[in-house]
Design a protein around this motif. Sequence first.
Motif, mmCIF file in Angstrom:
data_model
loop_
_atom_site.group_PDB
_atom_site.id
_atom_site.type_symbol
_atom_site.label_atom_id
_atom_site.label_comp_id
_atom_site.label_asym_id
_atom_site.label_seq_id
_atom_site.Cartn_x
_atom_site.Cartn_y
_atom_site.Cartn_z
ATOM 1 N N MET A 25 1.044 -1.554 0.055
ATOM 2 C CA MET A 25 0.206 0.164 -0.151
ATOM 3 C C MET A 25 1.089 1.312 -0.287
ATOM 4 O O MET A 25 0.641 2.142 -0.814
ATOM 5 C CB MET A 25 -0.793 -0.359 1.010
ATOM 6 C CG MET A 25 -2.287 1.250 1.349
ATOM 7 S SD MET A 25 -3.044 0.892 2.594
ATOM 8 C CE MET A 25 -1.790 1.509 4.756
ATOM 9 N N HIS A 26 1.573 1.138 1.274
ATOM 10 C CA HIS A 26 2.590 2.178 0.912
ATOM 11 C C HIS A 26 3.562 2.485 -0.329
ATOM 12 O O HIS A 26 3.530 4.177 -0.322
ATOM 13 C CB HIS A 26 3.806 2.249 2.098
ATOM 14 C CG HIS A 26 4.809 3.724 2.643
ATOM 15 N ND1 HIS A 26 4.309 5.097 2.725
ATOM 16 C CD2 HIS A 26 5.810 3.405 2.660
ATOM 17 C CE1 HIS A 26 4.760 6.001 3.020
ATOM 18 N NE2 HIS A 26 6.043 5.056 2.842
ATOM 19 N N ALA A 29 1.160 3.927 -3.191
ATOM 20 C CA ALA A 29 0.579 5.368 -2.356
ATOM 21 C C ALA A 29 1.619 5.936 -3.645
ATOM 22 O O ALA A 29 1.357 7.323 -3.674
ATOM 23 C CB ALA A 29 0.670 5.511 -1.526
ATOM 24 N N GLN A 30 3.181 6.198 -2.947
ATOM 25 C CA GLN A 30 4.109 6.783 -3.096
ATOM 26 C C GLN A 30 4.364 7.014 -4.638
ATOM 27 O O GLN A 30 4.404 7.627 -5.636
ATOM 28 C CB GLN A 30 5.428 6.558 -2.421
ATOM 29 C CG GLN A 30 4.786 6.599 -0.891
ATOM 30 C CD GLN A 30 6.871 6.612 -0.418
ATOM 31 O OE1 GLN A 30 7.435 5.831 -0.944
ATOM 32 N NE2 GLN A 30 6.969 7.030 0.401
ATOM 33 N N THR A 33 1.102 8.891 -6.642
ATOM 34 C CA THR A 33 1.306 10.336 -6.697
ATOM 35 C C THR A 33 2.290 10.989 -7.108
ATOM 36 O O THR A 33 2.172 12.155 -7.942
ATOM 37 C CB THR A 33 2.087 10.669 -4.619
ATOM 38 O OG1 THR A 33 1.207 9.842 -3.584
ATOM 39 C CG2 THR A 33 2.027 12.582 -4.969
ATOM 40 N N LEU A 39 -4.468 8.232 -5.447
ATOM 41 C CA LEU A 39 -4.972 7.129 -4.901
ATOM 42 C C LEU A 39 -5.511 7.448 -3.979
ATOM 43 O O LEU A 39 -6.323 8.093 -2.628
ATOM 44 C CB LEU A 39 -3.851 6.031 -4.616
ATOM 45 C CG LEU A 39 -4.444 4.902 -3.213
ATOM 46 C CD1 LEU A 39 -4.485 3.941 -4.660
ATOM 47 C CD2 LEU A 39 -3.093 4.228 -2.229
ATOM 48 N N ARG A 40 -7.059 7.098 -3.871
ATOM 49 C CA ARG A 40 -8.614 7.201 -3.046
ATOM 50 C C ARG A 40 -8.883 6.367 -2.031
ATOM 51 O O ARG A 40 -9.721 6.797 -1.267
ATOM 52 C CB ARG A 40 -9.652 7.988 -3.774
ATOM 53 C CG ARG A 40 -9.442 9.011 -5.079
ATOM 54 C CD ARG A 40 -9.767 10.234 -4.736
ATOM 55 N NE ARG A 40 -9.845 11.428 -5.104
ATOM 56 C CZ ARG A 40 -11.110 11.913 -6.338
ATOM 57 N NH1 ARG A 40 -11.714 11.290 -5.767
ATOM 58 N NH2 ARG A 40 -11.143 12.621 -7.407
ATOM 59 N N GLU A 41 -8.404 5.034 -2.241
ATOM 60 C CA GLU A 41 -9.306 4.064 -1.723
ATOM 61 C C GLU A 41 -8.617 3.017 -1.321
ATOM 62 O O GLU A 41 -7.719 2.767 -2.664
ATOM 63 C CB GLU A 41 -10.596 3.711 -1.490
ATOM 64 C CG GLU A 41 -11.511 2.999 -0.656
ATOM 65 C CD GLU A 41 -13.027 2.965 -0.955
ATOM 66 O OE1 GLU A 41 -13.672 4.252 -1.190
ATOM 67 O OE2 GLU A 41 -13.483 2.014 -0.291
ATOM 68 N N VAL A 42 -8.179 2.229 0.006
ATOM 69 C CA VAL A 42 -6.898 1.168 0.000
ATOM 70 C C VAL A 42 -8.605 0.069 0.887
ATOM 71 O O VAL A 42 -8.989 0.259 1.483
ATOM 72 C CB VAL A 42 -6.122 0.949 0.631
ATOM 73 C CG1 VAL A 42 -5.450 -0.268 0.769
ATOM 74 C CG2 VAL A 42 -5.430 1.662 0.184
ATOM 75 N N ARG A 43 -8.573 -0.850 0.043
ATOM 76 C CA ARG A 43 -9.606 -2.319 1.191
ATOM 77 C C ARG A 43 -8.453 -3.684 0.910
ATOM 78 O O ARG A 43 -7.859 -3.324 0.239
ATOM 79 C CB ARG A 43 -10.894 -2.388 0.222
ATOM 80 C CG ARG A 43 -11.787 -1.127 0.090
ATOM 81 C CD ARG A 43 -13.127 -1.863 0.069
ATOM 82 N NE ARG A 43 -13.811 -0.446 -0.534
ATOM 83 C CZ ARG A 43 -15.183 -0.647 -0.888
ATOM 84 N NH1 ARG A 43 -16.145 -2.182 -1.358
ATOM 85 N NH2 ARG A 43 -15.621 -0.013 -0.948
ATOM 86 N N ARG A 220 -0.057 20.333 -0.246
ATOM 87 C CA ARG A 220 0.426 19.702 -1.391
ATOM 88 C C ARG A 220 -1.311 20.471 -2.484
ATOM 89 O O ARG A 220 -2.175 20.855 -2.414
ATOM 90 C CB ARG A 220 -0.481 18.363 -0.891
ATOM 91 C CG ARG A 220 0.205 17.005 0.030
ATOM 92 C CD ARG A 220 -0.205 15.323 -0.283
ATOM 93 N NE ARG A 220 0.230 15.043 0.691
ATOM 94 C CZ ARG A 220 -0.404 14.997 2.107
ATOM 95 N NH1 ARG A 220 -1.378 15.536 2.128
ATOM 96 N NH2 ARG A 220 -0.152 14.881 2.596
ATOM 97 N N VAL B 42 -10.449 -4.057 6.051
ATOM 98 C CA VAL B 42 -9.793 -2.417 6.306
ATOM 99 C C VAL B 42 -10.294 -1.825 5.582
ATOM 100 O O VAL B 42 -10.651 -2.205 3.978
ATOM 101 C CB VAL B 42 -8.182 -2.758 6.539
ATOM 102 C CG1 VAL B 42 -7.933 -1.614 7.314
ATOM 103 C CG2 VAL B 42 -8.382 -3.996 7.770
ATOM 104 N N VAL B 44 -8.958 1.760 4.324
ATOM 105 C CA VAL B 44 -8.477 3.002 3.688
ATOM 106 C C VAL B 44 -8.993 4.903 3.300
ATOM 107 O O VAL B 44 -9.156 4.335 1.889
ATOM 108 C CB VAL B 44 -6.799 3.024 3.006
ATOM 109 C CG1 VAL B 44 -6.218 4.601 3.800
ATOM 110 C CG2 VAL B 44 -6.313 1.730 4.119
#
Lengths: 240, 240
Positions: A25-26, A29-30, A33, A39-43, A220, B42, B44
């Motif tokens: 995820m991290h 996300a990077q 970006t 990235l608006r949502e993670v499940r 940002r 989960v 986010v």
Amino acid sequence: MPNPTAAMLVIGDEILSGRTRDSNMHHLAQAFTRHGIDLREVRVVADDHAAIVAALRALSEAYDHVVTSGGIGPTHDDITAPCVAEAFGVPIGVRDDARALLQAHYDRSGTELNEARLRMARIPEGATLIDNPISAAPGFTLRNVHVMAGVPTVFEAMVASLLPTLTGGAPVLSQCLRLMKGEGEVAKGVGDLAEEFDDLQFGSYPFQKDGIYGTNIVVRGTEAARLDAAMTRLAALFAA
Amino acid sequence: MPNPTAAMLVIGDEILSGRTRDSNMHHLAQAFTRHGIDLREVRVVADDHAAIVAALRALSEAYDHVVTSGGIGPTHDDITAPCVAEAFGVPIGVRDDARALLQAHYDRSGTELNEARLRMARIPEGATLIDNPISAAPGFTLRNVHVMAGVPTVFEAMVASLLPTLTGGAPVLSQCLRLMKGEGEVAKGVGDLAEEFDDLQFGSYPFQKDGIYGTNIVVRGTEAARLDAAMTRLAALFAA
């Protein structure tokens, strides 16, 4: 034009049980970006057929792109590929080009391409393969869903294969002002400025160091000049 | 009786932009597993009113418990408390007992309880406070939603305050067999055993070390004797 939007679906019991700490995820996300994709949502869901299919349908309707992580290995609990096929109502089967990639990979090490490993060549109809330079078993893109491995090195390699094929927007720039004042001290000033510069996002991240409370203010946006203007105002506000 | 189920909602732009790497999910997953609560999902989401309210409604309907992390500080982007109030259709305002906790905390350090800090005393009607021994500003429980801070030390302290109030099920036990064989080598045997021991969960986690492929097989369940039986069979299967 606004940046394309994306969601991520992390698939795996091992994350939800706390056995493994997710790092994909991290990484995504990077990478997004930098590439100008929001990235608006993670499940995160378990290795559960119904949960995966429902999440795939919801996310692929709501966002421009969906990236999945996990569940494409050779074992009984690797069910992501058939779930994607079901979510879009298309058939799935072993595909010749994917099988050839695996065959070449295992031939090099003198390993047998057995029935379990062959599961990794099952690709939903109409999908495009995503290159896996680490361990051969490919990911794939079906419509707006990009299916990738859960093992971090392989996931990261697949992200690198995928990104150049996605149209990005303007990369999101950020600047940070580190203040040795508590969040409650600076909240009003930052809030007022956030209202004035409503094309930028203002984030406020408290920290504590050697018993002193401080706050990082992160701004940002996609226009460097606007960021500079906001940072100048911020610095003046809290110069005292 | 099956264990209670739970979901987590992580709220914060900083996670989705890749600025911050979330650690609360991993902490909660481990704490719930030990306590006998099944973390099933989960999500986010960003600091976005509509996204937070929608996720709160969906998750609180689907699971026995929902834990949120983030968005309860003093700044303009801290909107979790009013979102929870809206999700359940109850009013929200500064509550006397929460204000008293903050007043006492700030009095000790000679800091002013200003308007921004007072936002942290806004509690939806009918909620129970969750103790915050670190920085006083309380979390709260409204129906089956438990609202906690995003700063990891505070989140972890709040989890410790909350857990004894939740009825857990049987803690989930796990055992791991480390095999120096690739996942594709062991997949069939593990899959067959998983079908036979269908009261247990079998996970398979490949790794690579010094160029050799290996697999950790993790078996989870609530009955120690069943786990032992499965591990004995597993070990015999791959002893060769």
